[in-house]
Each structure stands twice: as structure tokens, then as C-alpha cells.
Scaffold this motif. Structure first.
Motif, PDB file in Angstrom:
ATOM      1  N   GLY A   1       0.898  -1.309  -0.008  1.00  0.00           N
ATOM      2  CA  GLY A   1       0.052   0.033  -0.085  1.00  0.00           C
ATOM      3  C   GLY A   1       0.750   1.205  -0.049  1.00  0.00           C
ATOM      4  N   ASN A   2       0.808   2.035  -0.990  1.00  0.00           N
ATOM      5  CA  ASN A   2       1.444   3.353  -1.032  1.00  0.00           C
ATOM      6  C   ASN A   2       0.514   4.473  -0.577  1.00  0.00           C
ATOM      7  N   TRP A   3       0.569   5.083   0.606  1.00  0.00           N
ATOM      8  CA  TRP A   3      -0.410   5.937   1.072  1.00  0.00           C
ATOM      9  C   TRP A   3      -0.194   7.208   0.379  1.00  0.00           C
ATOM     10  N   LYS A   4       1.021   7.613  -0.205  1.00  0.00           N
ATOM     11  CA  LYS A   4       1.390   8.929  -0.868  1.00  0.00           C
ATOM     12  C   LYS A   4       1.106  10.061   0.337  1.00  0.00           C
ATOM     13  N   MET A   5       0.791  11.096  -0.036  1.00  0.00           N
ATOM     14  CA  MET A   5       0.812  12.292   0.673  1.00  0.00           C
ATOM     15  C   MET A   5      -0.714  12.426   1.347  1.00  0.00           C
TER      16      MET A   5
ATOM     17  N   GLY B   1      11.576   5.689  -7.571  1.00  0.00           N
ATOM     18  CA  GLY B   1      11.202   6.052  -9.024  1.00  0.00           C
ATOM     19  C   GLY B   1       9.986   6.069  -9.494  1.00  0.00           C
ATOM     20  N   HIS B   2       8.801   6.145  -8.311  1.00  0.00           N
ATOM     21  CA  HIS B   2       7.452   6.113  -8.607  1.00  0.00           C
ATOM     22  C   HIS B   2       7.321   7.373  -9.913  1.00  0.00           C
ATOM     23  N   SER B   3       6.234   7.158 -10.550  1.00  0.00           N
ATOM     24  CA  SER B   3       5.991   8.005 -11.754  1.00  0.00           C
ATOM     25  C   SER B   3       5.736   9.420 -11.310  1.00  0.00           C
ATOM     26  N   GLU B   4       5.058   9.622 -10.081  1.00  0.00           N
ATOM     27  CA  GLU B   4       4.821  10.919  -9.593  1.00  0.00           C
ATOM     28  C   GLU B   4       6.171  11.631  -9.319  1.00  0.00           C
ATOM     29  N   ARG B   5       7.091  11.005  -8.614  1.00  0.00           N
ATOM     30  CA  ARG B   5       8.539  11.360  -8.783  1.00  0.00           C
ATOM     31  C   ARG B   5       9.170  11.894  -9.692  1.00  0.00           C
TER      32      ARG B   5
ATOM     33  N   TYR C   1       5.484  -2.592 -12.342  1.00  0.00           N
ATOM     34  CA  TYR C   1       5.064  -1.994 -13.590  1.00  0.00           C
ATOM     35  C   TYR C   1       3.638  -1.186 -13.271  1.00  0.00           C
ATOM     36  N   GLU C   2       3.783   0.110 -13.533  1.00  0.00           N
ATOM     37  CA  GLU C   2       2.543   0.953 -13.210  1.00  0.00           C
ATOM     38  C   GLU C   2       2.499   1.912 -14.343  1.00  0.00           C
ATOM     39  N   PRO C   3       1.537   1.570 -15.549  1.00  0.00           N
ATOM     40  CA  PRO C   3       1.440   2.348 -16.712  1.00  0.00           C
ATOM     41  C   PRO C   3       1.026   3.660 -16.182  1.00  0.00           C
TER      42      PRO C   3
ATOM     43  N   TRP D   1      -0.757   6.336 -17.106  1.00  0.00           N
ATOM     44  CA  TRP D   1      -2.124   6.488 -17.802  1.00  0.00           C
ATOM     45  C   TRP D   1      -3.188   5.667 -16.783  1.00  0.00           C
ATOM     46  N   ALA D   2      -2.771   4.857 -15.846  1.00  0.00           N
ATOM     47  CA  ALA D   2      -3.724   3.999 -15.053  1.00  0.00           C
ATOM     48  C   ALA D   2      -3.632   4.432 -13.554  1.00  0.00           C
ATOM     49  N   ILE D   3      -2.728   5.068 -13.231  1.00  0.00           N
ATOM     50  CA  ILE D   3      -2.340   5.560 -11.778  1.00  0.00           C
ATOM     51  C   ILE D   3      -3.405   6.871 -11.382  1.00  0.00           C
ATOM     52  N   GLY D   4      -4.235   6.498 -10.435  1.00  0.00           N
ATOM     53  CA  GLY D   4      -5.027   7.174  -9.936  1.00  0.00           C
ATOM     54  C   GLY D   4      -6.190   7.770 -10.818  1.00  0.00           C
ATOM     55  N   THR D   5      -6.441   7.083 -12.075  1.00  0.00           N
ATOM     56  CA  THR D   5      -7.258   7.255 -12.964  1.00  0.00           C
ATOM     57  C   THR D   5      -8.692   6.586 -13.056  1.00  0.00           C
TER      58      THR D   5
ATOM     59  N   TYR E   1       1.885  -5.385 -10.462  1.00  0.00           N
ATOM     60  CA  TYR E   1       1.398  -4.397 -11.111  1.00  0.00           C
ATOM     61  C   TYR E   1       0.640  -3.156 -10.278  1.00  0.00           C
ATOM     62  N   GLY E   2       0.682  -1.936 -10.717  1.00  0.00           N
ATOM     63  CA  GLY E   2       0.230  -0.852  -9.925  1.00  0.00           C
ATOM     64  C   GLY E   2      -0.684   0.003 -11.100  1.00  0.00           C
ATOM     65  N   GLY E   3      -1.736   0.578 -10.678  1.00  0.00           N
ATOM     66  CA  GLY E   3      -2.579   1.230 -11.635  1.00  0.00           C
ATOM     67  C   GLY E   3      -4.015   0.882 -11.377  1.00  0.00           C
ATOM     68  N   SER E   4      -4.687   1.768 -10.170  1.00  0.00           N
ATOM     69  CA  SER E   4      -6.010   1.528 -10.038  1.00  0.00           C
ATOM     70  C   SER E   4      -6.447  -0.021  -9.841  1.00  0.00           C
ATOM     71  N   MET E   5      -5.532  -0.643  -9.162  1.00  0.00           N
ATOM     72  CA  MET E   5      -5.971  -1.835  -8.682  1.00  0.00           C
ATOM     73  C   MET E   5      -6.858  -2.068  -7.415  1.00  0.00           C
TER      74      MET E   5
ATOM     75  N   LEU F   1       1.133  -3.118  -6.462  1.00  0.00           N
ATOM     76  CA  LEU F   1       1.449  -1.670  -5.529  1.00  0.00           C
ATOM     77  C   LEU F   1       0.123  -0.769  -5.621  1.00  0.00           C
ATOM     78  N   ILE F   2      -0.382  -0.622  -4.637  1.00  0.00           N
ATOM     79  CA  ILE F   2      -1.831   0.056  -4.371  1.00  0.00           C
ATOM     80  C   ILE F   2      -1.852   1.436  -4.021  1.00  0.00           C
ATOM     81  N   GLY F   3      -2.504   2.385  -4.775  1.00  0.00           N
ATOM     82  CA  GLY F   3      -2.440   3.673  -4.153  1.00  0.00           C
ATOM     83  C   GLY F   3      -3.647   3.933  -3.377  1.00  0.00           C
ATOM     84  N   GLY F   4      -4.871   4.464  -4.138  1.00  0.00           N
ATOM     85  CA  GLY F   4      -6.063   5.024  -3.826  1.00  0.00           C
ATOM     86  C   GLY F   4      -6.687   3.733  -2.929  1.00  0.00           C
ATOM     87  N   ALA F   5      -6.584   2.554  -3.283  1.00  0.00           N
ATOM     88  CA  ALA F   5      -7.326   1.591  -2.655  1.00  0.00           C
ATOM     89  C   ALA F   5      -6.826   1.175  -1.300  1.00  0.00           C
TER      90      ALA F   5
HETATM   91  C1  PEP Z   1       0.433   4.062  -7.194  1.00  0.00           C
HETATM   92  O1  PEP Z   1       0.522   5.250  -7.189  1.00  0.00           O
HETATM   93  O2  PEP Z   1       1.421   3.470  -7.115  1.00  0.00           O
HETATM   94  C2  PEP Z   1      -0.783   3.590  -7.617  1.00  0.00           C
HETATM   95  C3  PEP Z   1      -0.892   2.351  -8.160  1.00  0.00           C
HETATM   96  O3  PEP Z   1      -1.924   4.380  -7.599  1.00  0.00           O
HETATM   97  P1  PEP Z   1      -3.580   3.973  -7.657  1.00  0.00           P
HETATM   98  O4  PEP Z   1      -3.690   2.522  -7.184  1.00  0.00           O
HETATM   99  O5  PEP Z   1      -4.339   4.904  -6.940  1.00  0.00           O
HETATM  100  O6  PEP Z   1      -3.668   4.023  -9.244  1.00  0.00           O
END
Ligand code: PEP
Length: 259
Positions: free
Chosen positions: A8-12, A96-100, A168-170, A172-176, A212-216, A234-238
Motif C-alpha cells: 500500500g502506497n499511502w502517498k501524501m 522512481g514512482h512516476s509521480e516522483r 509495473y505501473e502504466p 495512464w492507469a495511476i489514480g485515473t 502491477y500498479g494502476g487503479s488496482m 502496488l496499491i495507491g487509492g484503494a
Molecule cells: C500508485 O500510485 O502506485 C498507484 C498504483 O496508485 P492507484 O492505485 O491509486 O492508481
């Protein structure tokens, strides 16, 4: 074979008290859920690492940070070193997160330096790679991801690959809310495993975890994790909601994959 690793990546997000509540809920849920095949990592903001570490102690949940500086110490105001992360109980660090890369201009060279610094300090890097929408539409996904993987691991010794994860975090799929299809994810994961094989040999590649990461989320986790080369998420929002995070862990635990 390979375990599933759900991070879980809780981000900011989360103040200290929010982080404590979330960590307690995740720990409580996992204490009630036997997870033989799944390892869980939580990556809170820096300021909550120590408190979350206390909560997850002896639970099997590992602690990760969201970034690290590539130098040991010194006049780098606002930065956090690998040794500091180790001293508060971190075992993993996202690099190396895409946001960084996007908001802070991190390059492949910097990512590589951070990976090496993390390894030197007994931290396990979770290295993020992934293409933008434009790059996918131009048909250069594999080129971009290959460049990022080669760049991140340039000069890393084969035995050290065992301590690393690639996510692997496309972009276009992150947080979208858009998710790669299981087939799209599998295609790139297979390429990544091939690159690890080239760099570190078959045995290490077969054991190497590629998330895999990106809106999982709970609804799509089972299908993604059912792919032969998808070894976790790798899970962001969820990950900010204990129930949905635990549901993803449960999906990994009960996936039909023989991994
Ligand atoms: C992430 O930021 O690593 C990520 C996968 O975010 P989300 O699950 O919100 O798309």
C-alpha cells in the motif's frame, strides 16, 4: 514459487492519527485472515513510519517508505537517507514512482543511484516503471519500460536482484480509475522478467516479484493477479481504506494461480 506481495502506497495522505487508525485496521484484519501466499507491505508518509512500525511489529506486515535520497547524509535540506529509513524499521522503499519522475524530475540515473544506496543500507527497493499514455499510443511501451529497467539496475550485481521488486505501473492507469487489462499487464510483466533474466539469470528471474500498479481494486485484482507474471500489486487509492486493501490481499490469497 513466487509469493504475492501486496503493498500500500499511502502517498501524501493520512495525518499521524489517520495513519495509526489505518495501520491498526489493516493489522486487525490480517490477524483474522490467514495469508499463506501473500506478503503485505505498508508505505505511510515519512512522519508516520515510526508509529506505524510500532503497530505492525511482529505481525508479518513489512514497513516501506515512499522515497529515499541517494546520498548518505549532509546538507540536503528536507531529504531522508536510507540509514534513517532503516533506523525507523523500514525494510522496503519505493523508488522512481512516476509521480516522483513527473513532479520532481527524477531521472533513470537518479533512480539507479537510489537503488544502489538502498541496497547498500539493507533496504529492499520497489522500483517503479511504466509508460505514459502518449508512449503507449505511439507503440513504444516496451522500449520505455526496458530503458527504465535497464537504467534502474545498471551496475546492480545479480545477487542483489533477489532483494528487489519491480512495480509495473502504466502512468495512464495511476489514480485515473483506468486499469491495464490483464493481458496488457501480462505482456509487459513478461518483458520485465526477460530483462531480469538477462541481467541476473534464470533462477533469480523465476523468483523475482513483479507487481502491477494502476487503479488496482478489489473488483479487478483477481483477474490481474491471475496472470502468470503478475506477482502482486502496488496499491495507491484503494490502500487508504482498510476494507478495500484487505479485499485485494484476499483476492491474491485466493487466486487460482499456482504461484
Ligand atoms: C500508485 O500510485 O502506485 C498507484 C498504483 O496508485 P492507484 O492505485 O491509486 O492508481
Amino acid at each position: 514459487m513466487r509469493p504475492f506481495i501486496i503493498a500500500g502506497n499511502w502517498k501524501m495522505n493520512t495525518t499521524l492519527s489517520d495513519a495509526v487508525v489505518l495501520a491498526r485496521a489493516i493489522r486487525g484484519g490480517l490477524d483474522d485472515m490467514p495469508t499463506d501466499r501473500v506478503r503485505v507491505i505498508v508505505c505511510p508518509p515519512f512522519v508516520s513510519l515510526s508509529s506505524v512500525h510500532e503497530i505492525i511489529r511482529d505481525s508479518g506486515i513489512a514497513l516501506g517508505a515512499q522515497n529515499v535520497h541517494e546520498r548518505d547524509r549532509g546538507a540536503y535540506t528536507g531529504e531522508i537517507s536510507a540509514a534513517m529509513l532503516g533506523s525507523v524499521g523500514c525494510e522496503y522503499v519505493i523508488i522512481g514512482h512516476s509521480e516522483r519522475r513527473k513532479y520532481f524530475g527524477e531521472t533513470d540515473v537518479q533512480v539507479n543511484a537510489k537503488v544502489k544506496k538502498a541496497l547498500e543500507n539493507e533496504l529492499r527497493p520497489i522500483v517503479c516503471v511504466g509508460e505514459s499514455l502518449d508512449e503507449r499510443e505511439r507503440g513504444i511501451t516496451v522500449d520505455v519500460v526496458s530503458r527504465q529497467v535497464r537504467g534502474a539496475f545498471d551496475g546492480v550485481e545479480a545477487h542483489n536482484f533477489q532483494k528487489c521488486i519491480i512495480a509495473y505501473e502504466p502512468v495512464w492507469a495511476i489514480g485515473t480509475g483506468k486499469t491495464a487489462t490483464p493481458q496488457q499487464a501480462q505482456e509487459v510483466h513478461k518483458v520485465i522478467r526477460g530483462l531480469v533474466r538477462d541481467a541476473a539469470g534464470n533462477e533469480i528471474a523465476e523468483r523475482f516479484v513483479i507487481q502491477y500498479g494502476g487503479s488496482m481494486k478489489p473488483e479487478n485484482a483477481g483477474d490481474l493477479l491471475g496472470q502468470p507474471d503478475v506477482d502482486g500489486g502496488l496499491i495507491g487509492g484503494a490502500s487508504l481504506n482498510a476494507d478495500s486493501f484487505l479485499a485485494i490481499v484476499q483476492a491474491a490469497e485466493s487466486t487460482g494461480r499456482n504461484g
